[in-house]
Design an enzyme around this catalytic site. Structure first.
Site, PDB file in Angstrom:
ATOM      1  N   SER A 135      13.616  -7.666  11.084  1.00 28.28           N
ATOM      2  CA  SER A 135      12.440  -7.445  10.250  1.00 28.28           C
ATOM      3  C   SER A 135      11.911  -8.678   9.537  1.00 28.28           C
ATOM      4  O   SER A 135      10.860  -8.611   8.893  1.00 28.28           O
ATOM      5  CB  SER A 135      12.722  -6.339   9.231  1.00 28.28           C
ATOM      6  OG  SER A 135      12.690  -5.083   9.858  1.00 28.28           O
ATOM      7  N   LYS A 152       7.929  -8.871  -0.474  1.00 25.45           N
ATOM      8  CA  LYS A 152       7.901  -7.581   0.203  1.00 25.45           C
ATOM      9  C   LYS A 152       8.134  -6.453  -0.804  1.00 25.45           C
ATOM     10  O   LYS A 152       8.935  -6.589  -1.735  1.00 25.45           O
ATOM     11  CB  LYS A 152       8.982  -7.579   1.284  1.00 25.45           C
ATOM     12  CG  LYS A 152       9.023  -6.353   2.184  1.00 25.45           C
ATOM     13  CD  LYS A 152      10.097  -6.551   3.242  1.00 25.45           C
ATOM     14  CE  LYS A 152      10.230  -5.392   4.199  1.00 25.45           C
ATOM     15  NZ  LYS A 152      11.281  -5.639   5.212  1.00 25.45           N
ATOM     16  N   SER A 177       9.972  -4.934   9.724  1.00 24.90           N
ATOM     17  CA  SER A 177       9.258  -4.201   8.702  1.00 24.90           C
ATOM     18  C   SER A 177       8.574  -5.083   7.666  1.00 24.90           C
ATOM     19  O   SER A 177       7.808  -4.581   6.840  1.00 24.90           O
ATOM     20  CB  SER A 177      10.243  -3.262   7.980  1.00 24.90           C
ATOM     21  OG  SER A 177      11.270  -3.992   7.303  1.00 24.90           O
TER      22      SER A 177
END
Length: 542
Positions: A225, A121, A201
């Site tokens: 997330s 990420k 996210s």
């Protein structure tokens, strides 16, 4: 890292619109002639052990595997269905693969991840790539060193393939946002139906791993997330106990709740990844809370009969928001019983009582932690106040559909010595942990609590933001306890997952239960990249 329930009235998830800027690394391999259908892929759904076996046998090299994933990214992430999940490629990926192939040829292997390509990420420091949290303000921010967990991955022999898009600032900028959008990376799509949302996210990691753009991936979570994007992408996601995995070198929201964790197509792959990254870090303030820092091989807890004799509590107050999801959960309960578990209704007695205080804690900790990260990492913007000014100056690119009111609220907070902050922090931890999950487990002598992880993916809507119905992961996030989501089926062709939650440091037991449930049902189905869902024939393209 964050995706909070509507009860907090801030589903801070970012707006779906066209990319304002693409970095050269993210777009350099995008052929314009590719079709919208997914091309055949030699390593479709291949697991870590399968790939490792081929490399051990000499029928596959890490370089060939890495190149295959790079080609796959070019074919369906940058072209074809244009999933837009990879924000930047590692220019050294093939060089890293070559070095690991040379080590293998010389008789040295580092473990199950040796030569395995993975994605990170884009809020995790990994040289030589940028670490931007999806923001144009940090598009040229190139940290000088790897995050602690990235160093552990390299030690384990993983190939860092690239960085994935995310909901900008890990869903902590606006109350009117749409998951999977960032100013730097644009909108990530859900691979099951391209007009639906990937949640956030860790949106890019969820979509990319589900679409077989890498073997495994790393997400981060503050509240949902990892669990949410994993569930809507048909993946396994593990949100570890805070402190099990280092946060050093990760752009923060909350020192209380942040953690990184695995996202994978199977429990076995997630366990292999967790084994590599679970290590004490002297620079992480929560690492010392783990009383026994002895390394754990989480693969040793892949027990297909683990549900036999287990006691599982269903938190029905975390159901009721979507009938098809409830029906899938009832089938999951029946499967657990058929596998030998005793399943009873359970109640988290403090459920919902921490919501307002949690948000207060996050606001305080975001300002403190982000200012420290920016000042210490050589970032071009040195404070939250400077980021707020940058966004205002670049509003057309950074704020096309929504503003930055969470940034502004956080910037108004005082230091972490404020009595209001300390009281809210202590209250949330107590209510969700000892008085919440622990009390529920103890009352009925339970191994774990379960609930639907998330509703099916909603249509992406940049005007109104996320259509968030409900979720089951919040208590574990606020308590700082572990959770794991495992696919439990589909709703009209869209994946749904079941989340297992336990007390602190109970990852081994949750992996056992999750693996046994996965093996009993094997519910994951790879995505078909449908343009949309048809009401006349759900699961088929119009």
């Amino acid at each position: 890292m964050r995706h909070l329930p509507l009860a907090i009235a801030i589903a801070a998830l970012l707006a779906a619109c066209q990319p304002a800027t693409q970095t050269p690394a993210a777009s350099a391999t995008a052929p314009s002639h590719a079709s919208s259908a997914s091309p055949a892929f030699a390593f479709e759904e291949a697991g870590v052990a399968d790939l490792q076996g081929k490399m051990t046998a000499g029928t596959l090299t890490s370089r060939a595997l890495t190149q295959a994933y790079l080609d796959r990214i070019a074919a369906i992430d940058k072209a074809g269905p244009a999933l837009n999940s990879v924000i930047e490629l590692n220019p050294d990926a093939l060089k890293e693969a070559d070095a690991l192939d040379a080590e293998r040829k010389a008789g040295k292997t580092r473990g199950p991840l040796h030569g395995i390509p993975l994605l990170l990420k884009d809020n995790i420091d990994a040289t030589p790539m940028a670490n931007s949290a999806g923001s144009l303000a940090l598009a040229e921010h190139h940290p000088k060193a790897d995050a602690f967990l990235v160093a552990k991955l390299r030690d384990a022999g993983a190939v860092i393939l690239g960085k994935t898009n995310l909901s900008e600032w890990a869903n902590f900028r606006s109350t009117r946002a749409t998951s999977g959008w960032s100013g730097r990376g644009g909108q990530t799509k859900n691979p099951y139906a391209l007009d639906r949302n990937p949640c956030g996210s860790s949106s890019g990691t969820g979509t990319a791993i589900s679409a077989n753009l890498a073997a495994v991936g790393i997400g981060t979570e503050t509240d949902g997330s990892i669990i949410c994007p994993a569930a809507v992408a048909g993946l396994v996601g593990i949100k570890p106990t805070v402190g099990l995995v280092s946060r050093s070198g990760i752009i923060p929201i909350s020192v209380s709740q942040d953690t990184a964790g695995p996202m994978a197509r199977s429990v076995a792959d997630a366990a292999a990844l967790l084994t590599a990254i679970a290590a004490p870090d002297a620079n992480d303030p929560d690492a010392s809370e783990r009383k026994d820092a002895t390394p754990i091989d989480y693969a040793a807890h892949l027990k297909p009969d683990a549900l036999k004799g287990a006691r599982i509590g269903v938190v029905r107050k975390l159901m009721g928001y979507q009938p098809d999801t409830d029906a899938a959960m009832e089938r999951a309960i029946a499967a657990m019983k058929a596998a030998g578990a005793t399943v009873v209704d359970a109640e988290i007695p403090t459920l919902g009582q921490w919501d307002a205080d949690e948000f207060e804690v996050l606001l305080y900790e975001f300002k403190d932690g982000l200012n420290a990260y920016l000042a210490g990492s050589g970032a071009p913007q040195k404070s939250l106040a400077e980021l707020i000014a940058f966004n205002a100056q670049h509003a057309a690119q950074e704020m096309p559909f929504f503003a930055q009111e969470i940034f502004e609220q956080a910037n108004a907070k005082g230091p972490l010595t404020d009595a209001a902050y300390i009281a809210a922090r202590d209250k949330t931890r107590r209510l969700a942990g000892p008085d919440g999950i622990d009390a529920a487990l103890k009352k009925q002598n339970l191994d774990a609590l379960v609930a639907p992880a998330m509703s099916p993916a909603w249509p992406t809507d940049p005007v109104n933001g996320d259509h968030f119905l409900g979720a089951g992961y919040g208590a574990a996030a606020v308590a700082r306890y572990p959770s794991i989501t495992v696919p439990m089926g589909e709703v009209h062709g869209l994946p749904v997952g079941v989340v297992f939650m336990g007390t602190a440091w109970s990852e081994p037991r949750l992996i056992e239960l999750g693996y046994a449930f996965e093996q009993a049902g094997k519910a994951r189905k790879p995505p078909k990249f449908l343009p949309t869902l048809s009401p006349d024939n759900p699961g088929a393209a119009r």
